[in-house]
Design an enzyme around this catalytic site. Structure first.
Site, mmCIF file in Angstrom:
data_model
loop_
_atom_site.group_PDB
_atom_site.id
_atom_site.type_symbol
_atom_site.label_atom_id
_atom_site.label_comp_id
_atom_site.label_asym_id
_atom_site.label_seq_id
_atom_site.Cartn_x
_atom_site.Cartn_y
_atom_site.Cartn_z
ATOM 1 C CG ASN A 47 5.070 5.800 -1.254
ATOM 2 O OD1 ASN A 47 4.183 5.966 -2.148
ATOM 3 N ND2 ASN A 47 5.726 6.639 -0.635
ATOM 4 C CE1 TYR A 48 9.119 0.379 -1.325
ATOM 5 C CE2 TYR A 48 9.089 2.336 -0.190
ATOM 6 C CZ TYR A 48 9.671 1.772 -1.163
ATOM 7 O OH TYR A 48 10.584 2.242 -2.116
ATOM 8 C CG LEU A 49 3.958 -0.533 5.751
ATOM 9 C CD1 LEU A 49 4.044 0.053 6.866
ATOM 10 C CD2 LEU A 49 4.784 -1.791 5.354
ATOM 11 C CB SER A 53 3.555 -5.840 2.689
ATOM 12 O OG SER A 53 3.370 -4.608 1.974
ATOM 13 C CB SER A 72 7.016 2.251 5.181
ATOM 14 O OG SER A 72 7.057 3.025 6.458
#
Length: 503
Positions: free
Chosen positions: A460-462, A333, A457
């Site tokens: 799930n990640y940002l 992030s 990403s």
DNA sequence: TTGTAGACTTGGAAAAATATTG
DNA sequence: CAATATTTTTCCAAGTCTACAA
């Protein structure tokens, strides 16, 4: 299935045949003794025909099919949670088939059996009427556990793991958990400096555990490696993460390509995706790794005193809820936020801004090693795009000469008609230029994205609030970066985020 | 203290749906 | 309109991490 590469693999064929023979009658077992002699082409053709037949359906028939499917979703695809109607993510249980697995999976080819009602546990509230099992059957169990989120579950026969029916990502429940995840990652932001100081200090610790933990953390933080739980040998493909790295997975170079202290990583990670990277590290880390590798065999663990439980226990003492994977979320992030700031200009047009957004997203995907096989049609589609660009260039040249001509005409005639003509031609030139630019940006984007998978990403990640804020700041409509499903999943962020949000 | 079952997130491929093109 | 290209959805495997039992 027959035309797939895995049907040629020895392990797959052996596992399949062994399980198939278990399903045979005594008679069949007597006759069918050698897979090599079995000809499945008729069966294969039968399935192919079925697919073809469905494709060949008329417009009306296809619509009927669609309506029928929608009815099923309406009936079974929703549940009531705290008196809110919520979409279920996977309301159909998994059909029988042959287990594939990824990479060199020792169980590939095994028979995944059909699930019976007798295998299924229903989880609903006490007050609710549980769904009736199919006639003549009963559920394995009906329970009322409100400490978990699943609605139904069963145990799968190949790995013995439990499978669940759970809510859709757009549900309130999942949204809240998602928000919590990013809040934990933001909390890490506020103490990451002292945590980094801590593990850098631990690199010199007297205790071997602390040193190994420090180096592992250095990797996890710098390279966004996964924690790396230990796995049971022979049950799954041989893959590793940080804590389970073996000596054979790294090569040390005192000097490489002009850099000192370079660690070369080469291992298979989650889903047997290869991680290959050459990373210059600080001297202390380099020396420690050398030490860890001393008098070990290639197959030995690099961090022999460390495991994920130990690592996470330490992390949770540094910050509540801190685990190894929080670093991945945090670094993903924060990288997006930095890259967006670095790459986008307020004065760019939307197409340029979108290329920058994708590039920022790409930087994260590369960090997290999210790779994909290049699409089969990649070269073709790239060539198509380039020829479209050439065509558009020609069109632009033509539009420009027409504009010149119109301008000349206006000078000689000087009437309202010719003025109108110039305006019209100028607009055509502008339109053409915009389209050309857009296509060129698209070509660049596609080329850079050949082997990169952005989806994971993004999903799930940002932290979606970074993207929402960016859209607001840059006057980019949210639909340009999130499709309908993604907007539903990130509704919580779209609703609450202001332009000044900072991760 | 250690091992494991259980619950949940993360992951890319493939299928299906939709958009574009000839 | 059919064929093809692109995007979206589905699928289900494979991770992470916690809780609980021995």
């Amino acid at each position: 299935m027959l035309d797939h590469e895995y049907t040629t693999k020895k392990v797959f064929r052996e596992n399949f045949f062994k399980d198939w023979r278990k399903e045979m009658t005594r008679q069949e077992r007597l006759v069918i003794t050698d897979l090599e002699k079995c000809d499945f082409r008729e069966l294969h053709a039968f399935h192919k025909d079925k697919v073809e037949a469905r494709k060949a359906l008329s417009k009306e028939e296809k619509q009927d099919q669609k309506d029928a499917n929608q009815k099923i979703v309406d009936k079974y695809g929703y549940c009531l949670l705290d008196s809110h109607r919520e979409r279920i993510g996977n309301f159909k249980l998994e059909p029988p088939g042959l287990f594939r697995g990824r990479g060199e999976h020792p169980k590939q080819g095994m028979l995944k059996k059909r699930i019976q009602p007798e295998d299924v546990i229903i989880n609903c509230s006490k007050e609710a009427t549980p769904p009736a099992p199919p006639a003549g059957h009963h559920w394995k169990e009906v329970r009322h556990d409100n400490t978990v989120t699943w609605l139904a579950s069963w145990t799968e026969n190949v790995q013995g793991s439990i499978k669940y029916i759970m809510l859709n990502a757009n549900s309130k429940l999942k949204g809240e958990k998602d928000w919590e995840k990013y809040e934990v990652a933001r909390k890490l932001k506020s103490c990451v400096d002292s945590i980094r100081d801590g593990y850098l200090r631990d690199l010199k610790s007297k205790q071997m555990v602390a040193r190994q933990r420090a180096v592992a953390l250095y990797f996890i933080d710098k390279l966004a490696l996964r924690a790396g739980n230990e796995k049971e040998e022979g049950e799954t493909a041989d893959t590793v993460g940080c804590c389970s790295l073996r000596v054979e997975h790294i090569t040390l170079h005192d000097e490489l390509d002009g850099s000192e202290c370079v660690v070369e990583f080469d291992f298979l990670g989650k889903d047997s995706i290869r991680y290959y990277n050459k990373v210059p590290v600080i001297k202390k880390v380099f020396k420690n790794i050398k030490l860890f590798m001393e008098s070990k065999d290639p197959g030995d663990e690099l961090f022999d005193r460390l495991n994920t439980a130990l690592l996470n226990k330490h992390l949770s003492s540094l910050m509540p809820d801190l685990t190894a994977k929080v670093f991945r979320t945090y670094n993903a992030s924060i990288t997006l936020q930095q890259q967006l700031r670095q790459l986008t200009n307020k004065s760019d047009n939307v197409a340029e801004k979108l290329l920058s957004y994708n590039r920022a997203n790409r930087a994260v995907a590369i960090l997290c090693n999210h790779q994909r096989a290049p699409p089969k049609t990649f070269e073709q589609s790239m060539a198509n795009l380039h020829s479209k660009i050439v065509a558009r260039k020609e069109q632009l040249a033509l539009a420009k000469t027409e504009l010149k001509l119109a301008k000349k005409e206006m000078k000689t005639k000087d009437g309202p008609d010719s003025k109108l003509m110039v305006d019209r031609k100028a607009a055509a030139v502008k339109r053409c230029e915009d389209q050309l630019l857009k296509m060129e940006l698209q070509a660049t984007d596609r080329e850079e994205n050949k082997q990169i998978a952005l989806g994971t990403s993004k999903l799930n990640y940002l932290d979606p609030r970074i993207s929402v804020a960016w859209c607001k700041n840059m006057d980019v409509p949210i639909e340009k970066i999130y499709n309908k499903t993604q907007r539903e999943k990130f509704a919580w962020a779209i609703d609450m985020t202001e332009a000044d949000f900072e991760f």
